[in-house]
Design a protein around this motif. Structure first.
Motif, PDB file in Angstrom:
ATOM      1  N   ARG A  95       0.819  -1.209   0.000  1.00 57.98           N
ATOM      2  CA  ARG A  95       0.000   0.000   0.000  1.00 57.98           C
ATOM      3  C   ARG A  95       0.856   1.265   0.000  1.00 57.98           C
ATOM      4  O   ARG A  95       0.340   2.377   0.183  1.00 57.98           O
ATOM      5  N   GLY A  96       2.166   1.092  -0.144  1.00 63.19           N
ATOM      6  CA  GLY A  96       3.058   2.240  -0.245  1.00 63.19           C
ATOM      7  C   GLY A  96       3.361   2.956   1.045  1.00 63.19           C
ATOM      8  O   GLY A  96       3.786   4.110   1.030  1.00 63.19           O
ATOM      9  N   CYS A  97       3.172   2.270   2.170  1.00 63.93           N
ATOM     10  CA  CYS A  97       3.393   2.980   3.439  1.00 63.93           C
ATOM     11  C   CYS A  97       4.155   2.141   4.464  1.00 63.93           C
ATOM     12  O   CYS A  97       3.932   2.278   5.663  1.00 63.93           O
ATOM     13  N   ALA A  98       5.086   1.291   3.997  1.00 67.68           N
ATOM     14  CA  ALA A  98       5.844   0.451   4.932  1.00 67.68           C
ATOM     15  C   ALA A  98       7.269   0.236   4.445  1.00 67.68           C
ATOM     16  O   ALA A  98       7.560   0.341   3.251  1.00 67.68           O
ATOM     17  N   ALA A  99       8.128  -0.080   5.398  1.00 64.88           N
ATOM     18  CA  ALA A  99       9.509  -0.444   5.097  1.00 64.88           C
ATOM     19  C   ALA A  99      10.068  -1.253   6.264  1.00 64.88           C
ATOM     20  O   ALA A  99       9.672  -1.061   7.415  1.00 64.88           O
ATOM     21  N   ASP A 100      10.970  -2.163   5.953  1.00 68.40           N
ATOM     22  CA  ASP A 100      11.737  -2.893   6.968  1.00 68.40           C
ATOM     23  C   ASP A 100      13.112  -2.246   6.987  1.00 68.40           C
ATOM     24  O   ASP A 100      13.782  -2.159   5.950  1.00 68.40           O
ATOM     25  N   ILE A 101      13.539  -1.769   8.162  1.00 66.33           N
ATOM     26  CA  ILE A 101      14.711  -0.900   8.242  1.00 66.33           C
ATOM     27  C   ILE A 101      15.687  -1.329   9.335  1.00 66.33           C
ATOM     28  O   ILE A 101      15.316  -2.027  10.285  1.00 66.33           O
ATOM     29  N   ILE A 126       4.196  13.351  14.118  1.00 70.84           N
ATOM     30  CA  ILE A 126       3.468  12.118  13.849  1.00 70.84           C
ATOM     31  C   ILE A 126       3.415  11.310  15.138  1.00 70.84           C
ATOM     32  O   ILE A 126       4.455  11.002  15.720  1.00 70.84           O
ATOM     33  N   GLU A 127       2.227  10.996  15.573  1.00 67.54           N
ATOM     34  CA  GLU A 127       2.065  10.284  16.832  1.00 67.54           C
ATOM     35  C   GLU A 127       2.363   8.799  16.674  1.00 67.54           C
ATOM     36  O   GLU A 127       2.037   8.200  15.641  1.00 67.54           O
ATOM     37  N   GLY A 128       2.955   8.205  17.702  1.00 65.68           N
ATOM     38  CA  GLY A 128       3.206   6.770  17.705  1.00 65.68           C
ATOM     39  C   GLY A 128       1.940   5.966  17.536  1.00 65.68           C
ATOM     40  O   GLY A 128       1.962   4.846  17.030  1.00 65.68           O
ATOM     41  N   ALA A 129       0.807   6.563  17.914  1.00 63.80           N
ATOM     42  CA  ALA A 129      -0.483   5.882  17.789  1.00 63.80           C
ATOM     43  C   ALA A 129      -0.914   5.729  16.329  1.00 63.80           C
ATOM     44  O   ALA A 129      -1.879   5.033  16.045  1.00 63.80           O
ATOM     45  N   GLU A 130      -0.198   6.354  15.384  1.00 65.52           N
ATOM     46  CA  GLU A 130      -0.512   6.239  13.958  1.00 65.52           C
ATOM     47  C   GLU A 130       0.315   5.157  13.268  1.00 65.52           C
ATOM     48  O   GLU A 130       0.126   4.898  12.085  1.00 65.52           O
ATOM     49  N   LEU A 131       1.234   4.535  14.016  1.00 67.85           N
ATOM     50  CA  LEU A 131       2.235   3.670  13.405  1.00 67.85           C
ATOM     51  C   LEU A 131       2.079   2.200  13.761  1.00 67.85           C
ATOM     52  O   LEU A 131       1.749   1.856  14.895  1.00 67.85           O
ATOM     53  N   GLY A 132       2.392   1.359  12.795  1.00 72.78           N
ATOM     54  CA  GLY A 132       2.583  -0.059  13.041  1.00 72.78           C
ATOM     55  C   GLY A 132       4.083  -0.306  13.136  1.00 72.78           C
ATOM     56  O   GLY A 132       4.836   0.106  12.246  1.00 72.78           O
ATOM     57  N   LEU A 133       4.526  -0.919  14.226  1.00 69.67           N
ATOM     58  CA  LEU A 133       5.951  -1.199  14.437  1.00 69.67           C
ATOM     59  C   LEU A 133       6.121  -2.647  14.875  1.00 69.67           C
ATOM     60  O   LEU A 133       5.493  -3.088  15.833  1.00 69.67           O
ATOM     61  N   TRP A 139      16.313  -5.661  13.263  1.00 75.09           N
ATOM     62  CA  TRP A 139      15.664  -4.760  12.315  1.00 75.09           C
ATOM     63  C   TRP A 139      14.227  -4.506  12.740  1.00 75.09           C
ATOM     64  O   TRP A 139      13.702  -5.179  13.625  1.00 75.09           O
ATOM     65  N   LEU A 140      13.612  -3.512  12.101  1.00 74.70           N
ATOM     66  CA  LEU A 140      12.285  -3.054  12.504  1.00 74.70           C
ATOM     67  C   LEU A 140      11.392  -2.868  11.280  1.00 74.70           C
ATOM     68  O   LEU A 140      11.826  -2.322  10.265  1.00 74.70           O
ATOM     69  N   HIS A 141      10.153  -3.316  11.381  1.00 69.31           N
ATOM     70  CA  HIS A 141       9.124  -2.992  10.389  1.00 69.31           C
ATOM     71  C   HIS A 141       8.452  -1.708  10.855  1.00 69.31           C
ATOM     72  O   HIS A 141       8.096  -1.566  12.022  1.00 69.31           O
ATOM     73  N   ILE A 142       8.264  -0.764   9.930  1.00 72.16           N
ATOM     74  CA  ILE A 142       7.503   0.454  10.216  1.00 72.16           C
ATOM     75  C   ILE A 142       6.454   0.630   9.132  1.00 72.16           C
ATOM     76  O   ILE A 142       6.727   0.401   7.948  1.00 72.16           O
ATOM     77  N   ASP A 143       5.243   1.008   9.548  1.00 70.93           N
ATOM     78  CA  ASP A 143       4.236   1.412   8.575  1.00 70.93           C
ATOM     79  C   ASP A 143       3.403   2.541   9.162  1.00 70.93           C
ATOM     80  O   ASP A 143       3.341   2.721  10.364  1.00 70.93           O
ATOM     81  N   THR A 144       2.823   3.316   8.259  1.00 71.54           N
ATOM     82  CA  THR A 144       2.028   4.479   8.650  1.00 71.54           C
ATOM     83  C   THR A 144       0.549   4.191   8.412  1.00 71.54           C
ATOM     84  O   THR A 144      -0.138   4.924   7.716  1.00 71.54           O
ATOM     85  N   ARG A 145       0.074   3.140   9.034  1.00 70.20           N
ATOM     86  CA  ARG A 145      -1.287   2.619   8.831  1.00 70.20           C
ATOM     87  C   ARG A 145      -2.375   3.556   9.328  1.00 70.20           C
ATOM     88  O   ARG A 145      -3.519   3.443   8.931  1.00 70.20           O
ATOM     89  N   TYR A 147      -3.218   3.835  12.658  1.00 74.34           N
ATOM     90  CA  TYR A 147      -3.601   3.430  14.007  1.00 74.34           C
ATOM     91  C   TYR A 147      -2.448   2.604  14.594  1.00 74.34           C
ATOM     92  O   TYR A 147      -1.582   2.127  13.873  1.00 74.34           O
ATOM     93  N   CYS A 148      -2.456   2.454  15.906  1.00 72.53           N
ATOM     94  CA  CYS A 148      -1.350   1.808  16.621  1.00 72.53           C
ATOM     95  C   CYS A 148      -1.404   0.279  16.513  1.00 72.53           C
ATOM     96  O   CYS A 148      -2.450  -0.324  16.736  1.00 72.53           O
ATOM     97  N   SER A 149      -0.264  -0.291  16.185  1.00 69.53           N
ATOM     98  CA  SER A 149      -0.104  -1.733  16.239  1.00 69.53           C
ATOM     99  C   SER A 149       1.354  -2.026  16.590  1.00 69.53           C
ATOM    100  O   SER A 149       2.259  -1.404  16.016  1.00 69.53           O
ATOM    101  N   ARG A 150       1.580  -2.933  17.525  1.00 69.43           N
ATOM    102  CA  ARG A 150       2.938  -3.305  17.937  1.00 69.43           C
ATOM    103  C   ARG A 150       3.018  -4.819  18.009  1.00 69.43           C
ATOM    104  O   ARG A 150       2.099  -5.487  18.448  1.00 69.43           O
ATOM    105  N   TRP A 151       4.123  -5.360  17.565  1.00 70.42           N
ATOM    106  CA  TRP A 151       4.392  -6.789  17.684  1.00 70.42           C
ATOM    107  C   TRP A 151       5.867  -7.012  17.758  1.00 70.42           C
ATOM    108  O   TRP A 151       6.671  -6.165  17.560  1.00 70.42           O
TER     109      TRP A 151
END
Length: 151
Positions: A95-101, A126-133, A139-145, A147-151
């Motif tokens: 969806r054009g809004c993620a990267a593994d970094i 940008i609030e952490g509550a807007e991000l999937g991490l 390494w870390l997955h980040i997306d700007t979904r 809403y908040c998601s953590r795993w």
């Protein structure tokens, strides 16, 4: 339109192309986008690279069926790249809004990377509550979904 200060589409696109449906490289080789979620992702990534130029988007293992490895940013669906990379159906990578970094040459844990990303996001308003991490070892997955998601 957002123009990245430090990134090109080639660094983020699975096929290392200079253009995809979410972004294109301008004449200076900088990523440009009109997509709000892609913009948020690259605002954060720009802040990270401003602090340390060694931030990179992961490269996957070599996939013999494609004769290639892929950048683990934007992934295509129709040609099976997302599936080959182990991506979920509907992945934010597609969806054009993620990267593994990660930070090349540095020995950070994913939890340390997550803290850096949350700090950089805050600098951009940008609030952490807007991000999937998602934390994966070094390494870390980040997306700007949105809403908040953590795993």
């Amino acid at each position: 339109m957002y123009v990245s200060k430090h990134w090109s589409v080639c660094e983020w696109d699975c096929w290392r192309r200079a253009k995809n449906e979410y972004a294109w490289d301008n004449e200076n080789g900088r990523l440009c986008t009109n997509n709000s979620k892609t913009e948020k992702l690259f605002r954060i990534l720009d802040s990270l690279r401003e602090c340390d130029p060694d931030w990179v988007i992961n490269t996957t293992n070599y996939h013999p069926e494609y004769g290639s490895s892929f950048k683990s940013g934007y992934r295509t669906v129709a040609d099976g790249v997302n599936e080959a990379c182990g991506g979920a159906v509907g992945s934010y990578h597609t969806r054009g809004c993620a990267a593994d970094i990660h930070v090349a040459g540095k020995d950070y844990t994913a939890e340390q990377l997550q803290d850096m990303v949350l700090t950089a996001a805050g600098w951009q308003g940008i609030e952490g509550a807007e991000l999937g991490l998602g934390c994966y070892g070094d390494w870390l997955h980040i997306d700007t979904r949105g809403y908040c998601s953590r795993w």
